[in-house]
Write an enzyme that holds these catalytic residues in place. Structure first.
Site, short mmCIF file in Angstrom:
data_model
loop_
_atom_site.label_atom_id
_atom_site.label_comp_id
_atom_site.label_asym_id
_atom_site.label_seq_id
_atom_site.Cartn_x
_atom_site.Cartn_y
_atom_site.Cartn_z
N ASP A 19 0.79 -1.11 0.11
CA ASP A 19 -0.15 -0.13 -0.02
C ASP A 19 1.04 1.24 -0.08
O ASP A 19 1.60 1.45 0.75
CB ASP A 19 -0.93 -0.12 1.29
CG ASP A 19 -1.65 1.32 1.54
OD1 ASP A 19 -2.04 1.86 0.47
OD2 ASP A 19 -2.32 1.56 2.61
N ASP A 27 -1.97 -1.21 -3.88
CA ASP A 27 -2.31 -0.66 -4.89
C ASP A 27 -1.38 -0.80 -6.23
O ASP A 27 -0.29 -1.64 -5.88
CB ASP A 27 -2.39 0.79 -4.75
CG ASP A 27 -1.19 1.35 -3.89
OD1 ASP A 27 -0.06 1.32 -4.44
OD2 ASP A 27 -1.57 1.89 -2.70
N ASP A 96 -6.49 -11.31 -15.08
CA ASP A 96 -7.51 -12.34 -14.59
C ASP A 96 -9.08 -11.99 -15.22
O ASP A 96 -9.34 -10.99 -15.07
CB ASP A 96 -7.78 -12.30 -12.98
CG ASP A 96 -8.21 -13.68 -12.25
OD1 ASP A 96 -9.07 -14.36 -12.93
OD2 ASP A 96 -7.70 -13.95 -11.39
N ASP A 198 -11.16 -17.15 -15.09
CA ASP A 198 -11.57 -17.46 -13.88
C ASP A 198 -13.08 -18.53 -14.00
O ASP A 198 -13.61 -18.22 -14.94
CB ASP A 198 -12.11 -16.22 -13.07
CG ASP A 198 -12.84 -16.43 -11.63
OD1 ASP A 198 -12.18 -16.83 -10.79
OD2 ASP A 198 -14.27 -16.25 -11.62
N GLU A 255 -8.96 -21.55 -15.19
CA GLU A 255 -9.52 -22.31 -13.77
C GLU A 255 -10.40 -23.40 -14.15
O GLU A 255 -11.39 -22.97 -14.24
CB GLU A 255 -9.95 -21.34 -12.70
CG GLU A 255 -9.86 -21.65 -11.36
CD GLU A 255 -10.82 -20.95 -10.42
OE1 GLU A 255 -10.82 -21.22 -9.23
OE2 GLU A 255 -11.87 -20.23 -10.84
N HIS A 328 -4.84 -18.03 -4.03
CA HIS A 328 -5.79 -16.96 -3.03
C HIS A 328 -6.96 -17.67 -2.50
O HIS A 328 -7.80 -16.93 -2.04
CB HIS A 328 -5.99 -15.70 -3.91
CG HIS A 328 -6.94 -16.00 -4.90
ND1 HIS A 328 -6.63 -16.60 -6.16
CD2 HIS A 328 -8.09 -15.59 -5.10
CE1 HIS A 328 -7.56 -16.60 -6.80
NE2 HIS A 328 -8.67 -16.20 -6.33
N ASP A 329 -7.08 -18.95 -3.05
CA ASP A 329 -8.47 -19.56 -2.42
C ASP A 329 -8.19 -20.67 -1.64
O ASP A 329 -9.23 -21.28 -1.06
CB ASP A 329 -9.25 -20.02 -3.67
CG ASP A 329 -9.67 -18.94 -4.44
OD1 ASP A 329 -10.22 -17.87 -4.19
OD2 ASP A 329 -9.96 -19.25 -5.98
C1 GLC Z 1 -12.70 -18.18 -8.51
C2 GLC Z 1 -11.76 -17.40 -7.77
C3 GLC Z 1 -12.48 -16.87 -6.66
C4 GLC Z 1 -13.48 -16.36 -6.62
C5 GLC Z 1 -14.47 -17.09 -7.60
C6 GLC Z 1 -15.54 -16.39 -8.04
O1 GLC Z 1 -12.75 -19.45 -8.02
O2 GLC Z 1 -10.38 -17.68 -7.72
O3 GLC Z 1 -11.48 -16.20 -5.67
O4 GLC Z 1 -14.32 -16.06 -5.47
O5 GLC Z 1 -13.90 -17.69 -8.81
O6 GLC Z 1 -15.28 -15.40 -8.97
#
Ligand code: GLC
Length: 549
Positions: A19, A27, A96, A198, A255, A328-329
């Protein structure tokens, strides 16, 4: 070989990275300021989780404008500077694409929801209520609760695979698809080096919407089982490939929860639609059937090895594999793949060695290089993650106690991977001088970039070294993979073979000293090991070692 097969990628979670405005959230300028740090890690591409304009209900995975930067991250000019500065350092920026759904604040949705007969009335998935007023099907959204939300204006329900603020787009409508391709091409024109796509397995909905057999006392069925990887999805994705991917020197990584190992050839490689696909068989090692945080399965090392080996086999002659242990999940890898009490430093280094020596492109996740670990806050109110809150609520409604539900949150919450990056020993780990949006992990005074750079044995220096090794030894990029001793309960061992050479990687997941047959590596030199005095034929507790001959 393509540049993206030879590089190391870094998944960066901008909200928690750096930040520069005292706002408490990271940012783009903060990323620009740290590019030399990423360069030192030998990173070739940064996958930025979404930075587009968003109400941030799901931290940017709810996009209100695909072609604008969220003001909390800066401006489009900052993005251009980031791309230019990254390029100077040989780093590309990966965007993304959240194309299954938008934010409910997206003008497309606002228009669609405004009446039943506007120009975009068919851009989302609208259905009438059943006669008794209840939702059209008994599908449960991935973040908990019904996947349908009522809209008063239209007097209809709309479908959302995730939160109710994330309405699903109607891919059956060609105008929707074109609008999305245009957005992707906007980013290519700006200089994007690739895309992470995604939740892509959910874009095609079945022709007929039917109730599923309930899988929990709430009478609902997880939407994943009802819509993932629906027949016909590949037609859309081939169209996407023609409209966006073809003719550009970029890569795509989808993904793909819900694509099985056998189906991979349809998705990647010569006849596929993406360059790489994140599949989750090794990450879901404790979810053999359903991904329910309250009912994880026991797992053993051979389960994990089987998943990894299967993916290596499936991408051997066709397609390319994105290697990852964190994102991140998911929980931090040290907590995820090791028993409590394991040696943190050795465990993190071992995961790192596997990440950099399997066949494929390693995706390192922010903080993994520091050995960051999970957090365990007392109350669900301390959590920000929309899915943790949903899972907790559902667990309580199902009859679990607060303690049981919190234990699951501690184990699986996505917030564990989202706490601020730990830069130094100053307040808030140097992430912000404001109030951080999520608390910094308590251990930051020990585990942070500045301190770790000074310590030759640190996790960070290990990853820097691994980055160099990966660049130096072609065999790690080109070599064939062969697993050794698949049934061994404590050792993960494999070779990579190329051009008369053999790399052997041996990882002891246990806290015991173990013997193995040293003849497999008689002639070999030890390139790197996480312990001192690595000895052929013996693995020290949690040892990870790479031999080459
Ligand atoms: C994917 C992302 C996740 C998000 C979900 C909905 O799984 O990695 O972080 O919450 O899609 O977009």
């Amino acid at each position: 070989m393509k540049w993206w097969q030879k590089m190391i990628a870094y998944e960066l979670y901008p909200k928690s990275f750096n930040d520069t405005t005292n706002s408490g959230t990271g940012d783009l300028q903060g990323i620009i300021d740290k590019l030399d740090y990423l360069k030192a890690l030998n990173i070739g591409a940064i996958w930025l989780t979404p930075v587009c304009r968003s109400p941030m209900v799901d931290n940017g995975y709810d996009i209100a404008d695909y072609c604008d930067i969220d003001p909390s991250y800066g401006t489009m000019n900052d993005m251009k500077t980031l791309m230019a500065e990254a390029k100077k350092r040989g780093i590309r920026i990966v965007i993304d694409l959240v194309f299954n759904h938008t934010s409910e604040q997206n003008p497309w949705f606002l228009e669609s929801a405004s009446s039943r007969d506007n120009d975009k009335s068919d851009w989302y998935i609208w259905r009438d209520a059943r006669e008794d007023g209840t939702p059209p099907t008994n599908w449960r959204g991935i973040f908990g609760g019904s996947a349908w939300t009522w809209n008063d204006t239209r007097q209809q329900y709309y479908l959302h695979t995730f939160a109710k603020q994330q309405p699903d787009l109607n891919w059956a409508n060609p105008e929707v698809r074109q609008a999305l391709y245009d957005a992707a091409n906007f980013w290519i024109d700006l200089g994007a080096g690739g895309f992470r796509i995604d939740a892509i397995t959910y874009i095609k909905k079945p022709d007929v919407f039917k109730d599923g057999t309930p899988d929990a006392p709430d009478g609902m069925v997880g939407i994943h089982d009802m819509i993932a990887n629906t027949e016909g999805i590949l037609d859309y994705l081939h169209e996407f490939k023609r409209a966006v991917r073809d003719g550009h020197d970029i890569f795509t990584v989808g993904e793909a929860n819900g694509v099985s190992a056998e189906e991979l050839p349809d998705w990647v490689g010569d006849n596929g639609v993406f360059d790489m696909l994140f599949e989750f068989s090794h990450i879901n090692v404790e979810f053999k059937s359903v991904e329910n945080w309250m009912t994880p399965d026991d797992w053993t090392l051979p389960d994990l090895k089987r998943a990894l080996t299967q993916s290596q086999k499936n991408t051997k002659d066709n397609g390319w594999y994105p290697i990852f242990f964190e994102n991140h999940d998911r929980p931090r890898a040290i907590n995820h793949f090791y028993k409590e009490g394991a040696n943190r430093l050795l465990a993190g280094k071992a995961i790192g060695l596997i990440l950099y020596t399997l066949r494929g492109t390693p995706f390192l996740y922010q903080g993994e290089e520091l050995g960051m670990v999970n957090v365990a806050w007392d109350d669900i109110a301390d959590y920000n993650d929309i899915s943790s809150i949903g899972q907790y609520k559902q667990a309580i409604e199902t009859g679990y106690s607060h303690e049981e539900a919190m234990a699951a949150v501690h184990r699986f919450s996505r917030d564990s991977a989202r706490t601020p990056m730990q830069w130094d020993t100053t307040v808030n780990a140097g992430f912000t001088t404001g109030q951080p949006w999520l608390p910094v992990n308590d251990d930051y005074e020990t585990y942070n970039v500045e301190s770790e750079l000074k310590d030759p044995d640190s996790m960070l220096n290990w990853f820097i070294k691994l980055g160099q090794i990966r660049q130096e030894y072609d065999i790690l990029i080109k070599g064939d993979y062969q697993e050794l001793w698949p049934d061994d309960e404590a050792i993960y061992a494999y070779t990579r073979q190329y051009d008369d050479h053999q790399a052997t990687i041996l990882v002891n997941f246990s806290g015991e000293t173990l013997d193995y047959d040293p003849s497999i590596i008689t002639e070999a030199n030890c390139i790197i090991s996480n312990v001192n005095n690595s000895t052929k034929g013996m693995l020290q507790p949690y040892e990870a070692v790479f031999y080459l001959d």
